[in-house]
Enzyme design. Structure first.
Site, PDB file in Angstrom:
ATOM      1  N   HIS A  25      -2.439   7.121   7.279  1.00 48.03           N
ATOM      2  CA  HIS A  25      -1.556   8.093   6.609  1.00 48.03           C
ATOM      3  C   HIS A  25      -2.335   9.330   6.176  1.00 48.03           C
ATOM      4  O   HIS A  25      -1.802  10.449   6.221  1.00 48.03           O
ATOM      5  CB  HIS A  25      -0.889   7.469   5.376  1.00 48.03           C
ATOM      6  CG  HIS A  25       0.341   6.690   5.682  1.00 48.03           C
ATOM      7  ND1 HIS A  25       1.467   7.239   6.250  1.00 48.03           N
ATOM      8  CD2 HIS A  25       0.632   5.378   5.488  1.00 48.03           C
ATOM      9  CE1 HIS A  25       2.393   6.314   6.396  1.00 48.03           C
ATOM     10  NE2 HIS A  25       1.912   5.172   5.947  1.00 48.03           N
ATOM     11  N   HIS A  54      -3.876   0.925   7.858  1.00 41.36           N
ATOM     12  CA  HIS A  54      -2.552   1.542   7.798  1.00 41.36           C
ATOM     13  C   HIS A  54      -2.544   2.724   6.818  1.00 41.36           C
ATOM     14  O   HIS A  54      -2.082   3.830   7.156  1.00 41.36           O
ATOM     15  CB  HIS A  54      -1.529   0.480   7.380  1.00 41.36           C
ATOM     16  CG  HIS A  54      -0.125   0.975   7.330  1.00 41.36           C
ATOM     17  ND1 HIS A  54       0.822   0.617   8.258  1.00 41.36           N
ATOM     18  CD2 HIS A  54       0.514   1.803   6.453  1.00 41.36           C
ATOM     19  CE1 HIS A  54       1.966   1.209   7.967  1.00 41.36           C
ATOM     20  NE2 HIS A  54       1.814   1.920   6.867  1.00 41.36           N
ATOM     21  N   GLU A  55      -3.060   2.491   5.618  1.00 43.07           N
ATOM     22  CA  GLU A  55      -3.048   3.556   4.599  1.00 43.07           C
ATOM     23  C   GLU A  55      -4.002   4.687   4.965  1.00 43.07           C
ATOM     24  O   GLU A  55      -3.688   5.863   4.751  1.00 43.07           O
ATOM     25  CB  GLU A  55      -3.368   2.982   3.219  1.00 43.07           C
ATOM     26  CG  GLU A  55      -2.390   1.922   2.737  1.00 43.07           C
ATOM     27  CD  GLU A  55      -0.926   2.324   2.828  1.00 43.07           C
ATOM     28  OE1 GLU A  55      -0.595   3.521   2.671  1.00 43.07           O
ATOM     29  OE2 GLU A  55      -0.090   1.429   3.069  1.00 43.07           O
ATOM     30  N   CYS A  64       6.360   0.006   7.430  1.00 44.70           N
ATOM     31  CA  CYS A  64       5.895   1.205   6.740  1.00 44.70           C
ATOM     32  C   CYS A  64       7.007   1.709   5.845  1.00 44.70           C
ATOM     33  O   CYS A  64       8.166   1.797   6.264  1.00 44.70           O
ATOM     34  CB  CYS A  64       5.519   2.270   7.761  1.00 44.70           C
ATOM     35  SG  CYS A  64       4.956   3.821   7.036  1.00 44.70           S
ATOM     36  N   LEU A  65       6.678   2.050   4.626  1.00 41.07           N
ATOM     37  CA  LEU A  65       7.668   2.565   3.689  1.00 41.07           C
ATOM     38  C   LEU A  65       8.237   3.907   4.131  1.00 41.07           C
ATOM     39  O   LEU A  65       9.285   4.319   3.660  1.00 41.07           O
ATOM     40  CB  LEU A  65       7.075   2.660   2.285  1.00 41.07           C
ATOM     41  CG  LEU A  65       6.647   1.329   1.671  1.00 41.07           C
ATOM     42  CD1 LEU A  65       5.955   1.562   0.327  1.00 41.07           C
ATOM     43  CD2 LEU A  65       7.829   0.380   1.516  1.00 41.07           C
ATOM     44  N   GLY A  69       0.839  -1.182   0.000  1.00 45.10           N
ATOM     45  CA  GLY A  69       0.000   0.000   0.000  1.00 45.10           C
ATOM     46  C   GLY A  69       0.878   1.237   0.000  1.00 45.10           C
ATOM     47  O   GLY A  69       2.048   1.180   0.384  1.00 45.10           O
ATOM     48  N   GLN A 122       2.848   9.956   1.468  1.00 45.70           N
ATOM     49  CA  GLN A 122       4.157   9.298   1.482  1.00 45.70           C
ATOM     50  C   GLN A 122       5.029   9.705   0.295  1.00 45.70           C
ATOM     51  O   GLN A 122       6.247   9.541   0.336  1.00 45.70           O
ATOM     52  CB  GLN A 122       4.001   7.781   1.521  1.00 45.70           C
ATOM     53  CG  GLN A 122       3.420   7.287   2.844  1.00 45.70           C
ATOM     54  CD  GLN A 122       3.313   5.798   2.853  1.00 45.70           C
ATOM     55  OE1 GLN A 122       2.330   5.234   2.374  1.00 45.70           O
ATOM     56  NE2 GLN A 122       4.331   5.141   3.389  1.00 45.70           N
TER      57      GLN A 122
END
Length: 188
Positions: free
Chosen positions: A145, A141-142, A99-100, A46, A51
């Protein structure tokens, strides 16, 4: 399409509530295509617009489950409805996520086991997805963000303390840091 740099924790766009998308334009379509390419290159399951430095309420996801079913899509101006989160400590094997924007790290986090995502696709059509397990986790999670929340912000002690220590040790937590999928090796 292009792979975009991914912002690292501390960048203001990651810690700010994203703005709704007013209109689905060619610019939005191009951003989504770049986000998908970036997510795949990272690799991730995702990616949210903040991000990649864009404060818009958009995320993309792409995940293949244990039955080889591919779940993928774009969520524009999403709403997320959650089942109650179970009490207790998260299982470090089954409930750890990464997480990226905190690359190379994973910590256990208890999340709701089920979610309903309601969003708009690139054709401007509203849709709904009922998700359980890992897909529900991806959506949560997304979606976080888009509200300026990183998963590390939700970690309980001692995992939250360990994550904060890693952020300090790597010099993250300040504006302007990013990494480029395919070029930078930030896996630890």
């Amino acid at each position: 399409m292009a792979v975009l740099p991914i912002r690292i924790t501390g960048d203001p766009v990651l810690h700010t509530v994203a703005s709704p998308v007013e209109e689905i334009t060619d610019e939005v379509r191009s951003l989504v295509a770049d986000m998908v390419e970036t997510m795949i290159a990272a690799p991730g399951v995702g990616l949210a617009a903040p991000q990649v430095g864009v404060g818009s309420r958009i995320f993309v996801y792409r995940w293949q489950d244990d039955d080889d079913v591919l779940h993928e899509g774009v969520a524009i101006n999403p709403e997320l409805w959650l089942a109650p989160t179970p009490l207790g400590e998260p299982d470090e094997d089954e409930e750890s996520e990464g997480c990226l924007s905190i690359p190379g790290e994973r910590f256990p986090l208890r999340r709701s086991p089920a979610a309903i995502l309601r969003a708009t696709n690139l054709d401007g059509e509203r849709y709904e997805v009922e998700a359980e397990g890992w897909l529900a986790r991806i959506f949560q999670h997304e979606y976080d963000h888009l509200d300026g929340v990183l998963y590390a912000d939700r970690l309980d002690h001692p995992h939250g303390k360990a994550a904060a220590k890693i952020v300090r040790k790597r010099g993250w937590g300040v504006p302007g840091q990013e990494w480029m999928p395919g070029l930078d090796d930030l896996e630890g």
